[in-house]
Design a protein around this motif. Sequence first.
Motif, PDB file in Angstrom:
ATOM      1  N   UNK A  48      19.883  -9.729  47.587  1.00  0.00           N
ATOM      2  CA  UNK A  48      20.267  -8.311  47.627  1.00  0.00           C
ATOM      3  C   UNK A  48      21.690  -8.133  47.115  1.00  0.00           C
ATOM      4  N   UNK A  49      22.609  -8.981  47.562  1.00  0.00           N
ATOM      5  CA  UNK A  49      24.000  -8.875  47.109  1.00  0.00           C
ATOM      6  C   UNK A  49      24.123  -9.105  45.600  1.00  0.00           C
ATOM      7  N   UNK A  50      23.386 -10.074  45.072  1.00  0.00           N
ATOM      8  CA  UNK A  50      23.420 -10.295  43.621  1.00  0.00           C
ATOM      9  C   UNK A  50      22.776  -9.125  42.885  1.00  0.00           C
ATOM     10  N   UNK A  51      21.719  -8.566  43.461  1.00  0.00           N
ATOM     11  CA  UNK A  51      21.102  -7.386  42.861  1.00  0.00           C
ATOM     12  C   UNK A  51      22.077  -6.217  42.794  1.00  0.00           C
ATOM     13  N   UNK A  52      22.836  -6.005  43.862  1.00  0.00           N
ATOM     14  CA  UNK A  52      23.843  -4.936  43.873  1.00  0.00           C
ATOM     15  C   UNK A  52      24.909  -5.218  42.815  1.00  0.00           C
ATOM     16  N   UNK A  53      25.363  -6.472  42.729  1.00  0.00           N
ATOM     17  CA  UNK A  53      26.384  -6.826  41.740  1.00  0.00           C
ATOM     18  C   UNK A  53      25.880  -6.575  40.318  1.00  0.00           C
ATOM     19  N   UNK A  54      24.656  -6.976  40.048  1.00  0.00           N
ATOM     20  CA  UNK A  54      24.096  -6.761  38.710  1.00  0.00           C
ATOM     21  C   UNK A  54      23.856  -5.278  38.436  1.00  0.00           C
ATOM     22  N   UNK A  55      23.454  -4.526  39.453  1.00  0.00           N
ATOM     23  CA  UNK A  55      23.290  -3.080  39.300  1.00  0.00           C
ATOM     24  C   UNK A  55      24.636  -2.434  38.957  1.00  0.00           C
ATOM     25  N   UNK A  56      25.677  -2.804  39.690  1.00  0.00           N
ATOM     26  CA  UNK A  56      26.998  -2.227  39.427  1.00  0.00           C
ATOM     27  C   UNK A  56      27.501  -2.588  38.037  1.00  0.00           C
ATOM     28  N   UNK A  57      27.141  -3.769  37.560  1.00  0.00           N
ATOM     29  CA  UNK A  57      27.574  -4.170  36.227  1.00  0.00           C
ATOM     30  C   UNK A  57      26.758  -3.495  35.129  1.00  0.00           C
ATOM     31  N   UNK A  58      25.441  -3.567  35.227  1.00  0.00           N
ATOM     32  CA  UNK A  58      24.601  -3.136  34.109  1.00  0.00           C
ATOM     33  C   UNK A  58      24.196  -1.672  34.151  1.00  0.00           C
ATOM     34  N   UNK A  59      24.174  -1.050  35.316  1.00  0.00           N
ATOM     35  CA  UNK A  59      23.785   0.358  35.411  1.00  0.00           C
ATOM     36  C   UNK A  59      25.013   1.250  35.563  1.00  0.00           C
ATOM     37  N   UNK A  60      25.889   0.902  36.493  1.00  0.00           N
ATOM     38  CA  UNK A  60      27.080   1.715  36.726  1.00  0.00           C
ATOM     39  C   UNK A  60      28.133   1.455  35.653  1.00  0.00           C
TER      40      UNK A  60
END
Length: 171
Positions: A19-31
């Motif tokens: 979950x934490x890696x998913x959030x990190x990747x979301x913040x990088x690639x989506x945000x």
Amino acid sequence: MALPASRPLYLLALIACVILMGVALYLEHVVGLIPCPLCIIQRVLLVLVGLVCLVALIHHPRSAPPARRPAAARLYAGGVSFFAVLGAAVAGRQVWLQHQPADQLPSCLPSLDYMIDVLPLQDIMRMLFSGTADCAKVDWTFLGLSIAEGTLLAFIAFSLFGLIQLFRSTD
């Protein structure tokens, strides 16, 4: 009160890492937030915590021969603790940088590709671990915590989990 078996706890820790890696990747690639050098190191350490949890989950020391059971359980707990403490140290360094005055921060680093081309590995590692002004910038918060502060809390929790697993009786 007896502690629950270690296998479901390693599964929960693994899910938390994913979950934490998913959030990190979301913040990088989506945000669109670009990770700084300390953020990248924290990601690597989080993945290592997750991999240790995955191996502990798959191997499950209880299924090992009795003579090897305690050693395997201690190895996994020690691995989680080791990588989590390193992650907490790196996240703590970033939190410290975020609370420094802007005029006291180290300058920004050149790109990683450039550093790999022209610098020896030991200089690259020293520069990455020291952090820069890039690492002090707070672009996003959740519940009043910067990403580094939230990550620090997560690594502290993983450290405590690893230590509890290390010192508990084998199940």
